[in-house]
Write a protein that holds these residues in place. Sequence first.
Motif, PDB file in Angstrom:
ATOM      1  N   LYS A 263       0.541   6.376   0.615  1.00  0.00           N
ATOM      2  CA  LYS A 263      -0.782   5.827   0.871  1.00  0.00           C
ATOM      3  C   LYS A 263      -1.829   6.934   0.785  1.00  0.00           C
ATOM      4  CE  LYS A 263       0.596   2.297   4.294  1.00  0.00           C
ATOM      5  NZ  LYS A 263       0.433   1.899   5.723  1.00  0.00           N
ATOM      6  N   PRO A 264      -3.117   6.583   0.651  1.00  0.00           N
ATOM      7  CA  PRO A 264      -4.162   7.593   0.815  1.00  0.00           C
ATOM      8  C   PRO A 264      -4.026   8.288   2.175  1.00  0.00           C
ATOM      9  CG  PRO A 264      -5.086   5.591  -0.098  1.00  0.00           C
ATOM     10  CD  PRO A 264      -3.667   5.272   0.277  1.00  0.00           C
TER      11      PRO A 264
ATOM     12  N   SER B 187       4.513   8.449  -5.721  1.00  0.00           N
ATOM     13  CA  SER B 187       3.876   7.187  -6.119  1.00  0.00           C
ATOM     14  C   SER B 187       3.804   6.201  -4.962  1.00  0.00           C
ATOM     15  CB  SER B 187       4.649   6.558  -7.286  1.00  0.00           C
ATOM     16  OG  SER B 187       5.907   6.060  -6.857  1.00  0.00           O
TER      17      SER B 187
ATOM     18  N   ASP C 147       0.811  -1.226   0.000  1.00  0.00           N
ATOM     19  CA  ASP C 147       0.000   0.000   0.000  1.00  0.00           C
ATOM     20  C   ASP C 147       0.843   1.274   0.000  1.00  0.00           C
ATOM     21  OD1 ASP C 147      -2.312  -1.512   0.024  1.00  0.00           O
ATOM     22  OD2 ASP C 147      -2.444  -1.516   2.218  1.00  0.00           O
TER      23      ASP C 147
ATOM     24  N   GLU D  38      -8.161  13.264  -5.986  1.00  0.00           N
ATOM     25  CA  GLU D  38      -8.676  11.923  -6.234  1.00  0.00           C
ATOM     26  C   GLU D  38      -7.948  10.859  -5.423  1.00  0.00           C
ATOM     27  OE1 GLU D  38      -8.178  11.621 -10.422  1.00  0.00           O
ATOM     28  OE2 GLU D  38     -10.092  12.586 -10.897  1.00  0.00           O
ATOM     29  N   GLU D  39      -6.628  11.060  -5.207  1.00  0.00           N
ATOM     30  CA  GLU D  39      -5.827  10.050  -4.515  1.00  0.00           C
ATOM     31  C   GLU D  39      -5.658  10.319  -3.024  1.00  0.00           C
ATOM     32  OE1 GLU D  39      -2.154   9.760  -6.616  1.00  0.00           O
ATOM     33  OE2 GLU D  39      -3.063   8.831  -8.384  1.00  0.00           O
ATOM     34  N   ASN D  40      -6.237  11.431  -2.539  1.00  0.00           N
ATOM     35  CA  ASN D  40      -6.149  11.774  -1.114  1.00  0.00           C
ATOM     36  C   ASN D  40      -4.699  11.839  -0.625  1.00  0.00           C
ATOM     37  OD1 ASN D  40      -8.892  12.077   0.005  1.00  0.00           O
ATOM     38  ND2 ASN D  40      -9.166   9.995  -0.768  1.00  0.00           N
ATOM     39  N   LYS D  41      -3.879  12.597  -1.350  1.00  0.00           N
ATOM     40  CA  LYS D  41      -2.475  12.750  -0.979  1.00  0.00           C
ATOM     41  C   LYS D  41      -2.180  14.198  -0.605  1.00  0.00           C
ATOM     42  CE  LYS D  41      -0.736   8.858  -3.699  1.00  0.00           C
ATOM     43  NZ  LYS D  41       0.197   8.407  -4.762  1.00  0.00           N
TER      44      LYS D  41
ATOM     45  N   LYS E 113      -5.515  15.318  -9.304  1.00  0.00           N
ATOM     46  CA  LYS E 113      -5.007  13.986  -8.986  1.00  0.00           C
ATOM     47  C   LYS E 113      -4.781  13.849  -7.477  1.00  0.00           C
ATOM     48  CE  LYS E 113      -1.487  10.641 -10.426  1.00  0.00           C
ATOM     49  NZ  LYS E 113      -0.270  10.423 -11.269  1.00  0.00           N
ATOM     50  N   LEU E 114      -4.282  14.911  -6.850  1.00  0.00           N
ATOM     51  CA  LEU E 114      -4.123  14.883  -5.397  1.00  0.00           C
ATOM     52  C   LEU E 114      -5.472  14.679  -4.721  1.00  0.00           C
ATOM     53  CD1 LEU E 114      -1.630  17.835  -4.751  1.00  0.00           C
ATOM     54  CD2 LEU E 114      -1.121  15.384  -4.708  1.00  0.00           C
TER      55      LEU E 114
END
Length: 413
Positions: free
Chosen positions: A261-262, A258, A239, A302-305, A299-300
Amino acid sequence: MAKEGADMTEETQYMIDRNAGKEGVIVESPSNAKEMRAVVLAGFGGLNKLRVTKKAMPEPQNGEVKIRVKACGLNFLDLMVRQGNIDNPPKTPLVPGFECCGIVESVGENTHGFEIGDRVMAFMNYNAWAEVVCTPVDFVYKMPDEMMFAEAAAFSLNFVAAYMMLFEVAKLREGMSVLVHSAGGAVGQAVAQLCSTVPNITVFGIASCFKHASIKDSVTHLFDRNTDYIQEIKKISPDGVDIVLDCLCGENTGKSLSLLKPLGTYILYGASNMVTGETRSFFSFAKSWWQVEKVNPIKLYEENKVIAGFSLLNLLFKQGGYNLVKSVMNKLLSLYEQKKIRPLVDSLWALEEVKEAMQRIHDRGNIGKLILDVEKSPTPLMANDSTETSEAGEEEEEPEGDNDSKERMPFIH
């Protein structure tokens, strides 16, 4: 090479311990001494721009403390300053250095909390690499009784930065995982020690292979920076990781993102990949910048970063964060007194050996922190072929590549 690094740290530790009994002695300076030695950067560029010169001794102004310096910290940022490879570089000539420690020699008017003879460490907005410094009281901290000066010079900047990134920005808590680049450096080792104060933290360290033998016990998993560490980490943690601490920038930015994790946090706190040669290179800067993955906010989302940046010196000197830093320093000193953390000193250098010390950092050869010991005498070869003392402070030019052909002397004798 790994054994060499381990032996160097042990020998340095011997030097620190050997001088332990001398640190409580206050050496009074002659009343007519109005000059001091200082490292001066004459202009931005290579190692030949550095000289030890005589400068007028500063006197404390309102709210300032005057410190007789015993030791100074040397950081990778100092290399970038020397090259002029930073935003809005100051004008030269200047005295480099951002941290030092020593003994309070006098205090200015309206200065409270410190007395003559106090052992202290301090942050500086430049001017640290000198025999005497003056700095506002907001940036000065008392040293624990058992802390040696070499440790103090290795403590403040690295441990405060590591603590604030882990706990103030990334909110480290039990069970999380941390990836730290340059795990063998002073910040990397501070991160590893602070992570050990929280239960069940997994630390992934990236470092040059010759450092592995010396630092393998400080992290959970250790990888060579020249291998495909992304795939190796994903084998262990499919993960990814919760926190990434990146002092490299460039291509490592995309790789590190990359791995998040979320709800993971990536923190950039340096850009050492932009330093390749002895002098500033526009090509290296452009290449490193081009390799940075362009961040897409969608993208951030959507990916919860989370992406963050951290600069302790900007926080201190430009953004008024000294009260927050003071509270962090109090927590760190408590951890030190509980023997839960201790700075790792790589080696001690005389002021006149600053070129060789900088070269060691440039070559990524250090394990822990390099210290400029103001009272240390240089080795004969270093005194003759490196940073010669100039009464007038004038720069004496050397061929740019001359240092590369000279034999490197042992760091401690």
